[in-house]
Design a protein around this motif. Sequence first.
Motif, PDB file in Angstrom:
ATOM      1  N   ASN A 264       0.851  -1.180   0.000  1.00 11.01           N
ATOM      2  CA  ASN A 264       0.000   0.000   0.000  1.00 11.01           C
ATOM      3  C   ASN A 264       0.892   1.238   0.000  1.00 11.01           C
ATOM      4  OD1 ASN A 264      -1.936   1.890   0.252  1.00 11.01           O
ATOM      5  ND2 ASN A 264      -2.649   1.284   2.311  1.00 11.01           N
ATOM      6  N   LEU A 265       0.917   1.905  -1.139  1.00 12.80           N
ATOM      7  CA  LEU A 265       1.775   3.079  -1.282  1.00 12.80           C
ATOM      8  C   LEU A 265       1.054   4.372  -0.939  1.00 12.80           C
ATOM      9  CD1 LEU A 265       3.618   2.161  -4.607  1.00 12.80           C
ATOM     10  CD2 LEU A 265       4.367   1.785  -2.244  1.00 12.80           C
ATOM     11  N   THR A 266      -0.159   4.290  -0.433  1.00  9.14           N
ATOM     12  CA  THR A 266      -0.911   5.489  -0.077  1.00  9.14           C
ATOM     13  C   THR A 266      -0.243   6.163   1.116  1.00  9.14           C
ATOM     14  OG1 THR A 266      -2.947   4.425  -0.760  1.00  9.14           O
ATOM     15  CG2 THR A 266      -3.149   6.415   0.599  1.00  9.14           C
ATOM     16  N   PRO A 267       0.117   7.437   1.011  1.00  9.66           N
ATOM     17  CA  PRO A 267       0.796   8.102   2.122  1.00  9.66           C
ATOM     18  C   PRO A 267      -0.119   8.236   3.325  1.00  9.66           C
ATOM     19  CG  PRO A 267       0.188   9.705   0.420  1.00  9.66           C
ATOM     20  CD  PRO A 267      -0.089   8.349  -0.143  1.00  9.66           C
ATOM     21  N   ALA A 268       0.478   8.115   4.501  1.00  7.56           N
ATOM     22  CA  ALA A 268      -0.314   8.262   5.727  1.00  7.56           C
ATOM     23  C   ALA A 268      -0.824   9.692   5.849  1.00  7.56           C
ATOM     24  CB  ALA A 268       0.556   7.903   6.931  1.00  7.56           C
ATOM     25  N   GLU A 269      -2.015   9.832   6.431  1.00 16.06           N
ATOM     26  CA  GLU A 269      -2.575  11.159   6.619  1.00 16.06           C
ATOM     27  C   GLU A 269      -1.734  11.925   7.638  1.00 16.06           C
ATOM     28  OE1 GLU A 269      -6.637  11.086   7.687  1.00 16.06           O
ATOM     29  OE2 GLU A 269      -7.287  10.035   5.874  1.00 16.06           O
ATOM     30  N   PRO A 270      -1.540  13.231   7.391  1.00 18.65           N
ATOM     31  CA  PRO A 270      -0.739  14.014   8.339  1.00 18.65           C
ATOM     32  C   PRO A 270      -1.457  14.142   9.685  1.00 18.65           C
ATOM     33  CG  PRO A 270      -1.785  15.441   6.699  1.00 18.65           C
ATOM     34  CD  PRO A 270      -2.018  14.029   6.253  1.00 18.65           C
ATOM     35  N   LEU A 271      -0.664  14.224  10.746  1.00 20.10           N
ATOM     36  CA  LEU A 271      -1.222  14.393  12.081  1.00 20.10           C
ATOM     37  C   LEU A 271      -1.978  15.712  12.151  1.00 20.10           C
ATOM     38  CD1 LEU A 271      -1.324  13.298  15.026  1.00 20.10           C
ATOM     39  CD2 LEU A 271       0.726  14.667  15.461  1.00 20.10           C
ATOM     40  N   THR A 272      -3.180  15.669  12.684  1.00 18.53           N
ATOM     41  CA  THR A 272      -4.034  16.850  12.752  1.00 18.53           C
ATOM     42  C   THR A 272      -4.424  17.128  14.192  1.00 18.53           C
ATOM     43  OG1 THR A 272      -4.939  16.380  10.558  1.00 18.53           O
ATOM     44  CG2 THR A 272      -6.181  17.889  11.942  1.00 18.53           C
ATOM     45  N   PHE A 273      -4.362  18.407  14.572  1.00 15.51           N
ATOM     46  CA  PHE A 273      -4.828  18.840  15.887  1.00 15.51           C
ATOM     47  C   PHE A 273      -6.163  19.565  15.732  1.00 15.51           C
ATOM     48  CE2 PHE A 273      -0.132  18.899  16.296  1.00 15.51           C
ATOM     49  CZ  PHE A 273      -0.011  17.954  17.303  1.00 15.51           C
ATOM     50  N   ILE A 274      -6.862  19.711  16.835  1.00 10.73           N
ATOM     51  CA  ILE A 274      -8.146  20.399  16.840  1.00 10.73           C
ATOM     52  C   ILE A 274      -8.065  21.564  17.820  1.00 10.73           C
ATOM     53  CG2 ILE A 274     -10.617  20.209  17.332  1.00 10.73           C
ATOM     54  CD1 ILE A 274     -10.404  17.247  16.611  1.00 10.73           C
ATOM     55  N   LEU A 275      -8.302  22.767  17.341  1.00 10.88           N
ATOM     56  CA  LEU A 275      -8.322  23.955  18.191  1.00 10.88           C
ATOM     57  C   LEU A 275      -9.725  24.143  18.778  1.00 10.88           C
ATOM     58  CD1 LEU A 275      -6.283  26.354  15.880  1.00 10.88           C
ATOM     59  CD2 LEU A 275      -5.491  25.363  18.034  1.00 10.88           C
ATOM     60  N   MET A 276      -9.817  24.178  20.085  1.00  9.63           N
ATOM     61  CA  MET A 276     -11.117  24.317  20.732  1.00  9.63           C
ATOM     62  C   MET A 276     -11.662  25.733  20.686  1.00  9.63           C
ATOM     63  SD  MET A 276     -11.059  22.011  24.206  1.00  9.63           S
ATOM     64  CE  MET A 276     -12.672  22.647  24.672  1.00  9.63           C
ATOM     65  N   GLY A 277     -10.794  26.719  20.521  1.00  9.58           N
ATOM     66  CA  GLY A 277     -11.225  28.107  20.668  1.00  9.58           C
ATOM     67  C   GLY A 277     -11.045  28.504  22.125  1.00  9.58           C
ATOM     68  N   ILE A 278     -12.120  28.909  22.762  1.00  8.94           N
ATOM     69  CA  ILE A 278     -12.074  29.254  24.180  1.00  8.94           C
ATOM     70  C   ILE A 278     -12.876  28.214  24.946  1.00  8.94           C
ATOM     71  CG2 ILE A 278     -12.575  31.014  25.921  1.00  8.94           C
ATOM     72  CD1 ILE A 278     -12.239  33.118  23.796  1.00  8.94           C
ATOM     73  N   PRO A 279     -12.210  27.268  25.625  1.00  6.37           N
ATOM     74  CA  PRO A 279     -12.910  26.173  26.291  1.00  6.37           C
ATOM     75  C   PRO A 279     -13.849  26.672  27.374  1.00  6.37           C
ATOM     76  CG  PRO A 279     -10.605  26.260  26.957  1.00  6.37           C
ATOM     77  CD  PRO A 279     -10.753  27.221  25.833  1.00  6.37           C
ATOM     78  N   GLY A 280     -15.059  26.117  27.359  1.00  2.00           N
ATOM     79  CA  GLY A 280     -16.065  26.520  28.328  1.00  2.00           C
ATOM     80  C   GLY A 280     -16.964  27.634  27.848  1.00  2.00           C
ATOM     81  N   LEU A 281     -16.544  28.308  26.777  1.00  4.23           N
ATOM     82  CA  LEU A 281     -17.341  29.422  26.249  1.00  4.23           C
ATOM     83  C   LEU A 281     -17.672  29.199  24.774  1.00  4.23           C
ATOM     84  CD1 LEU A 281     -15.439  32.468  27.851  1.00  4.23           C
ATOM     85  CD2 LEU A 281     -17.530  31.379  28.666  1.00  4.23           C
ATOM     86  N   GLU A 282     -17.761  27.930  24.369  1.00  2.00           N
ATOM     87  CA  GLU A 282     -18.018  27.615  22.961  1.00  2.00           C
ATOM     88  C   GLU A 282     -19.330  28.213  22.455  1.00  2.00           C
ATOM     89  OE1 GLU A 282     -15.269  24.382  24.467  1.00  2.00           O
ATOM     90  OE2 GLU A 282     -17.057  25.427  25.190  1.00  2.00           O
ATOM     91  N   ALA A 283     -20.348  28.250  23.317  1.00  7.00           N
ATOM     92  CA  ALA A 283     -21.651  28.776  22.897  1.00  7.00           C
ATOM     93  C   ALA A 283     -21.594  30.268  22.591  1.00  7.00           C
ATOM     94  CB  ALA A 283     -22.694  28.504  23.989  1.00  7.00           C
ATOM     95  N   ALA A 284     -20.583  30.949  23.126  1.00  7.97           N
ATOM     96  CA  ALA A 284     -20.476  32.397  22.928  1.00  7.97           C
ATOM     97  C   ALA A 284     -19.392  32.777  21.924  1.00  7.97           C
ATOM     98  CB  ALA A 284     -20.205  33.078  24.269  1.00  7.97           C
ATOM     99  N   HIS A 285     -18.911  31.797  21.154  1.00  9.34           N
ATOM    100  CA  HIS A 285     -17.813  32.067  20.235  1.00  9.34           C
ATOM    101  C   HIS A 285     -18.127  33.196  19.251  1.00  9.34           C
ATOM    102  CE1 HIS A 285     -15.112  28.240  20.540  1.00  9.34           C
ATOM    103  NE2 HIS A 285     -14.944  29.075  21.522  1.00  9.34           N
ATOM    104  N   ILE A 286     -19.324  33.229  18.716  1.00 10.57           N
ATOM    105  CA  ILE A 286     -19.681  34.280  17.750  1.00 10.57           C
ATOM    106  C   ILE A 286     -19.564  35.648  18.390  1.00 10.57           C
ATOM    107  CG2 ILE A 286     -21.553  35.258  16.366  1.00 10.57           C
ATOM    108  CD1 ILE A 286     -20.336  32.841  15.089  1.00 10.57           C
ATOM    109  N   TRP A 287     -20.086  35.785  19.608  1.00 12.98           N
ATOM    110  CA  TRP A 287     -20.043  37.080  20.293  1.00 12.98           C
ATOM    111  C   TRP A 287     -18.615  37.442  20.691  1.00 12.98           C
ATOM    112  CZ3 TRP A 287     -24.166  39.798  19.532  1.00 12.98           C
ATOM    113  CH2 TRP A 287     -25.404  39.149  19.386  1.00 12.98           C
TER     114      TRP A 287
END
Length: 312
Positions: free
Chosen positions: A5-28
């Motif tokens: 299988n010569l398919t290259p491995a997917e690059p490692l990806t991180f996930i940015l939470m933004g501001i934890p605990g205040l996700e519902a207010a991200h737009i504001w």
Amino acid sequence: MAAFNLTPAEPLTFILMGIPGLEAAHIWISIPIFLSYVIGLLGNCTLLVVVGKEQTLHKPMYLLICMLALVEMGASTCVVPKAMWVFWFNLRDIIKGGCFSQTFFFHAAAVMHSAILVTMAFDRYVAICNPLRYTTILSNARIAKMGLVGLTRAVFCILPLPLLLNRLPFCNNRIIPSTYCEHMSVAKISCGDITVNSMYGLVIMFLVHGFDLMLIALSYSLIIRAVFILSSREAHQKALNTCTAHLSVMVMSYLPGLVSTVIHRFGQGITPYIHVILANLYFLIPTMLNPIVYGVKNKELFDKVGKFIGRR
């Protein structure tokens, strides 16, 4: 014949939470952050254009202000656009290479920013304590060389950070509780030993930022001593007005960053979103307020900016 299988491995990806605990207010929350970013860009770009066009402003002090503006715009630009994607569109993924690059550029900008503030303090010291030799001690060419030294120092001091992160193993937890890839935020989600990362970060804080603060304090202690020697009240006032803008900028630049660094390492009981808000204030407040501070406190620059805006 065995099939490979010569398919290259997917690059490692991180996930940015933004501001934890205040996700519902991200737009504001995104509204003041975005407005601060835009105001900072407009203010700093205006300073750059005015200083570039006005021959009378081609002086060491204004060259330093331009350097500061470029570094601040670079630091905020490597963070805010991605943060807006997180806040507005919930696009939180960031590949490993992009994350580590963001770490390098942001922290390098912080070290470069500190070097410029030291040079500004030295500039004020020479201007007040040794004004007759100012033009011979600080020429535009010498300021440019000092800026190059500061840039070289920033690159060599910060280059180990992404290399130290790259050696860490990242297991199932790849969620970064922040709006950007700050060094310790990324290191803390590793499933490996981060002692070296933490120690190197502290070394940078004390040996680079701490040393710079000592030089700034020394410069301003000598300035204050020289001011008290002056006999004229007008001379006192002029000297103090010259330094007020620089001192304001230094307080705004260092305080949020130092508090954020200490909290990351020793503030385990503090609510996570406090960490993130302080980390964002570290680059947003100086970028937005520095053009205003310099534009208001520096009469020559204020007049030139006023004429430039009036012509438009």
